[in-house]
Motif scaffolding. Structure first.
Motif, PDB file in Angstrom:
ATOM      1  N   THR A 399       0.821  -1.221   0.000  1.00  0.00           N
ATOM      2  CA  THR A 399       0.000   0.000   0.000  1.00  0.00           C
ATOM      3  C   THR A 399       0.850   1.264   0.000  1.00  0.00           C
ATOM      4  O   THR A 399       0.312   2.361   0.134  1.00  0.00           O
ATOM      5  N   SER A 443       6.476  -0.073  -5.542  1.00  0.00           N
ATOM      6  CA  SER A 443       5.525  -0.265  -4.446  1.00  0.00           C
ATOM      7  C   SER A 443       6.168  -1.097  -3.353  1.00  0.00           C
ATOM      8  O   SER A 443       6.986  -1.976  -3.612  1.00  0.00           O
ATOM      9  N   TYR A 445       5.940  -2.598   1.092  1.00  0.00           N
ATOM     10  CA  TYR A 445       5.184  -2.899   2.302  1.00  0.00           C
ATOM     11  C   TYR A 445       5.596  -1.999   3.463  1.00  0.00           C
ATOM     12  O   TYR A 445       4.799  -1.760   4.367  1.00  0.00           O
ATOM     13  N   THR A 472       1.120   6.864   0.021  1.00  0.00           N
ATOM     14  CA  THR A 472       0.141   5.780   0.043  1.00  0.00           C
ATOM     15  C   THR A 472      -0.433   5.551  -1.350  1.00  0.00           C
ATOM     16  O   THR A 472      -0.716   6.498  -2.077  1.00  0.00           O
ATOM     17  N   CYS A 474      -3.422   4.737  -3.552  1.00  0.00           N
ATOM     18  CA  CYS A 474      -4.880   4.708  -3.580  1.00  0.00           C
ATOM     19  C   CYS A 474      -5.367   3.994  -4.844  1.00  0.00           C
ATOM     20  O   CYS A 474      -4.577   3.628  -5.717  1.00  0.00           O
ATOM     21  N   THR A 512     -11.788  -4.943  -0.999  1.00  0.00           N
ATOM     22  CA  THR A 512     -10.345  -4.924  -1.207  1.00  0.00           C
ATOM     23  C   THR A 512      -9.984  -4.475  -2.613  1.00  0.00           C
ATOM     24  O   THR A 512      -8.813  -4.357  -2.931  1.00  0.00           O
ATOM     25  N   GLU A 607      -8.735   5.049  -0.412  1.00  0.00           N
ATOM     26  CA  GLU A 607      -7.442   4.819   0.215  1.00  0.00           C
ATOM     27  C   GLU A 607      -7.449   3.511   0.989  1.00  0.00           C
ATOM     28  O   GLU A 607      -8.502   3.049   1.444  1.00  0.00           O
ATOM     29  N   PRO A 608      -6.287   2.872   1.156  1.00  0.00           N
ATOM     30  CA  PRO A 608      -6.230   1.628   1.918  1.00  0.00           C
ATOM     31  C   PRO A 608      -6.439   1.885   3.401  1.00  0.00           C
ATOM     32  O   PRO A 608      -5.894   2.839   3.964  1.00  0.00           O
ATOM     33  N   HIS A 610      -6.371   0.082   7.314  1.00  0.00           N
ATOM     34  CA  HIS A 610      -5.887  -1.026   8.130  1.00  0.00           C
ATOM     35  C   HIS A 610      -6.853  -1.262   9.290  1.00  0.00           C
ATOM     36  O   HIS A 610      -7.323  -0.308   9.913  1.00  0.00           O
ATOM     37  N   ALA A 649      -4.164   3.638   6.182  1.00  0.00           N
ATOM     38  CA  ALA A 649      -2.827   3.028   6.147  1.00  0.00           C
ATOM     39  C   ALA A 649      -1.735   4.088   6.246  1.00  0.00           C
ATOM     40  O   ALA A 649      -0.674   3.847   6.832  1.00  0.00           O
ATOM     41  N   PHE A 673      -3.815  -4.707   6.536  1.00  0.00           N
ATOM     42  CA  PHE A 673      -4.718  -4.210   5.501  1.00  0.00           C
ATOM     43  C   PHE A 673      -6.084  -4.873   5.613  1.00  0.00           C
ATOM     44  O   PHE A 673      -6.197  -6.085   5.791  1.00  0.00           O
ATOM     45  N   TYR A 676     -10.358  -0.991   1.034  1.00  0.00           N
ATOM     46  CA  TYR A 676     -10.245   0.373   0.522  1.00  0.00           C
ATOM     47  C   TYR A 676     -11.534   1.118   0.859  1.00  0.00           C
ATOM     48  O   TYR A 676     -12.630   0.579   0.696  1.00  0.00           O
TER      49      TYR A 676
END
Length: 707
Positions: A399, A443, A445, A472, A474, A512, A607-608, A610, A649, A673, A676
């Motif tokens: 993310t 990208s 983690y 982040t 998106c 997701t 946006e992600p 958590h 996130a 995660f 979204y």
């Protein structure tokens, strides 16, 4: 000889690699136990792993125990490398989950156990570090039952806890142990409970042990061993448990060959080496294989926009090695159940399913067909039938994203090649090439993974790089329905193609982020295949970037209009491109039509988020709650010492940074995660990396050099 493919999993620093060393020593493979601190272990072979004292890449070693060849796979423990663990899970017959006797159940431990149970992977628990000060027995057992699985059963007792003389003694026929076993096993076996109630003396120790092995093999029960990887305490008992309680590979060597690639690396000469689990049949040198990518995900380090499908490639195996006696040895064949290293497959990728071209009727080895789906398993798990499964996102996608810049401008080409090599080994390292700004984004983690990539680029490729601030990632989704078309020979269309497209939200509503689905409302034969394929491929490529620059998700695109001019030539002359449609006309027109339709539909940016679980002292709840609110967190559960909910996130790192000061260092935060959700507040934008079909003039100047 039977084969067992065994994974060692744990939260970082619980002692996985040390346990691997101790198991190899106990099996007689190595004469001296290596040390993570000294950087001389068998599985942490990368220079960076030795320097940092953490496992970054999965590694395979082998040993024999009582007629069983155990292929032992050591996996990373740090959450930044969770994708490496995910790939390993799909080739395991069983697992050992390592827990620290001091720290107990930690955040990553819970994530791993949830996934092991979901996949139905038989799992033993090894509670390590009983020789350390602060080690616990009863407290850890309670945590295991409360946080991992209610069906855990201690397999022995510990004396000398917290001292160098700590030892583990297996239970052997004790009445209390038999009662504990019955209490755990009877929840899944009514006949056992009835027999015990009628006459507890009628249940033999052998029957209980057989029932324990059966339920362990079906991932319904989880035996717990205590010990120390440093002193060796409890390791012999664990090895006996591996031999007696974990079922070996059940694969059939007499059926057509199939396997799955779970790791790719480069050899000393730069050649590609694939690690594959052989699920059925026998793979031989010089076999010609087909590789099918059924993941529908990123390929070659690039995001695919959720495109589904099978992409077949081929190659011939030039060499094979299998793991035996602690190392890999060259051989002419690899039977079902084994893990093999394969040479000669230049185009192979992680996640590929391998089948032999000579086999006329390959088995139904569609990824996931040989394992019960998660929805079909009982809540306690369920033994898999042994087979292949897609890399279907049991763990979160990355993310975070950052721009990688070379120290010297002349190294841009070398940097992209090096990052592409890294993406071969980790497909979730997604690369975005921005040709306009001459930049590459990767990208991630987390920050540790970024540091590892930086060090790897320097050590392995001699490239000094810097990173911009991490942002982040998106996604975008259609807000409604929009349609557009352009006709061949009609202004303002400069291309010899007719294309009409409708864009609408996907029906799945996957929180997701579902993929992009392409549909037809025109006759399948209305266009030559090359033109139809060009349209579909370009739709997916274009939707890597929506109206705000983010990848489009949960989207359906329908082809509503199509037309072309057939191949034409002058009388007595050759082919006239100015009078004949080509695939290039469709590739150039689709982005304009698609973006017009998308503009009509509109998009929303998501946006992600958590999910988080925060345990803290009750007296610190008051100061923490306002901070959670300022960070955009939404509590779902709130008690005096526990808060659970969702948090963006992008704010998790700041929360981790602030918690120690707010809670005197006593807070325990778990996060991962979840979904979204639509962005609240200003809409973030991502710089475009294409020729910007949203601006027709700019696009046509780049594509056809005219407006």
């Amino acid at each position: 000889m039977r084969t067992l493919n065994l994974g060692i999993l744990a939260h970082v620093d619980a002692g996985k690699t040390s346990l691997t060393e101790r198991l190899l020593h106990a099996a007689g493979i190595i004469d001296e136990v290596g040390s993570v601190d000294e950087g001389n272990t068998q599985t942490d072979t990368l220079a960076l792993e030795r320097r940092r004292g953490i496992t970054i890449k999965s590694a395979v070693v082998s040993f024999a125990v009582a007629g069983t060849t155990v292929n032992l796979i050591d996996t990373p423990g740090h959450p930044d490398f969770i994708a490496e663990v995910e790939r390993v899970l799909n080739v395991l017959d069983g697992a050992v989950l390592v827990v620290s006797a001091v720290e107990g159940v930690q955040a990553q431990t819970r994530v791993l156990m949830r996934t092991l149970r979901r996949l139905g992977i038989p799992t033993l628990v090894f509670v390590n570090k009983i020789d350390r000060r602060g080690a616990r027995y009863d407290g850890v057992l309670r945590e295991l039952a409360a946080k991992l699985s209610p069906s855990v059963v201690a397999m022995g007792s510990v004396c000398g806890l917290g001292t160098g003389a700590a030892a583990f003694t297996p239970f052997d026929g004790q009445a209390a142990f038999a009662e504990d076993l019955v209490n755990v096993l009877a929840t899944q076996e009514d006949a056992l409970l009835a027999a015990y109630v009628d006459d507890e003396s009628s249940i033999s120790a052998a029957r209980l042990r057989a029932e324990l092995a059966d339920q362990t093999g079906r991932a319904l029960a989880h035996p717990v061993f205590f010990g120390s990887a440093i002193t060796g305490a409890g390791v012999e008992a664990l090895m006996a448990g591996v031999r007696e309680l974990l079922p070996p590979a059940q694969d059939d060597p007499d059926t057509p060959m199939s396997g799955t690639v779970f790791k790719v690396e480069r050899g000393p000469a730069g050649e590609k080496v694939a690690y594959a689990r052989i699920f059925s049949g026998t793979l031989r040198t010089r076999d010609r294989l087909r590789f099918d990518d059924r993941r529908g995900g990123a390929q070659d380090g690039e995001h695919s926009g959720g495109r589904e499908g099978v992409k077949g490639r081929e190659g011939r195996v030039t060499a094979i090695s299998v793991f035996d006696g602690g190392t890999a040895v060259r051989c002419q064949e690899a039977p079902a159940g084994r893990i093999a290293r394969l040479w000669g497959l230049a185009d192979v990728r992680i996640g590929d399913r391998l089948t032999r071209l000579q086999d006329q009727d390959p088995p139904d080895a569609d990824l996931g067909a040989r394992r019960a789906s998660a929805d079909d398993r009982p809540s306690g798990g369920g033994r898999r039938s042994g087979g292949e499964e897609a890399f279907d996102g049991h763990f979160a996608p990355p993310t975070l994203e950052t721009v990688v810049s070379p120290g010297r401008a002349a190294d841009r080409g070398a940097l992209h090649l090096a990052l592409s090599r890294l993406a071969e080994q980790d497909p979730l390292i997604g690369l975005r090439q921005d040709d306009v700004r001459q930049e590459v984004s990767v990208s991630l983690y987390g920050e540790v993974q970024k540091e590892v990539i930086q060090a790897t680029l320097l050590d392995d490729f001699g490239l000094e790089v810097t990173f911009r601030e991490t942002t982040t990632i998106c996604v975008e989704r259609p807000a409604g329905t929009g349609a557009a078309f352009e006709l061949i020979g009609k202004e303002p269309n400069p291309f010899l193609a007719t294309v009409g497209l409708r864009v609408e939200p996907g029906g799945a509503g996957d929180p997701t982020g579902g993929g992009v689905e392409f549909r037809l409302e025109v006759e399948l034969g209305s266009l030559p295949y090359a033109f139809m394929s060009a349209i579909e491929e370009t739709v997916h490529e274009t939707l890597h970037q929506g109206l705000h620059g983010w990848e489009m998700r949960d989207c359906v695109v329908t082809l509503t209009h199509s037309g072309y001019w057939a191949r034409q030539s002058h009388a007595g002359g050759g082919f006239d491109k100015s009078m004949s449609s080509t695939a290039g006309d469709f590739r150039n027109l689709v982005p304009l039509v698609l973006m017009d339709a998308l503009r009509q539909a509109g998009t929303t940016v998501h946006e992600p988020m958590h999910r988080f679980r925060l345990e803290l002292p009750p007296e610190t709840l008051g100061p923490v709650l306002p901070v959670l609110a300022r960070l955009g967190a939404t509590p779902r559960t709130q008690r005096s010492s526990l808060v659970e909910g969702l948090i963006p996130a992008a704010k998790v790192h700041e929360l981790e940074r602030r918690l120690p000061g707010l809670t005197q260092g006593e807070a325990v935060l778990e996060s991962g995660f979840d979904r979204y959700e639509r962005v609240r507040g200003p809409i973030p934008r991502r710089p475009r990396t294409d020729h910007n079909p949203l601006d027709r003039k700019e696009y046509l100047l780049h594509v056809v050099r005219r407006v």
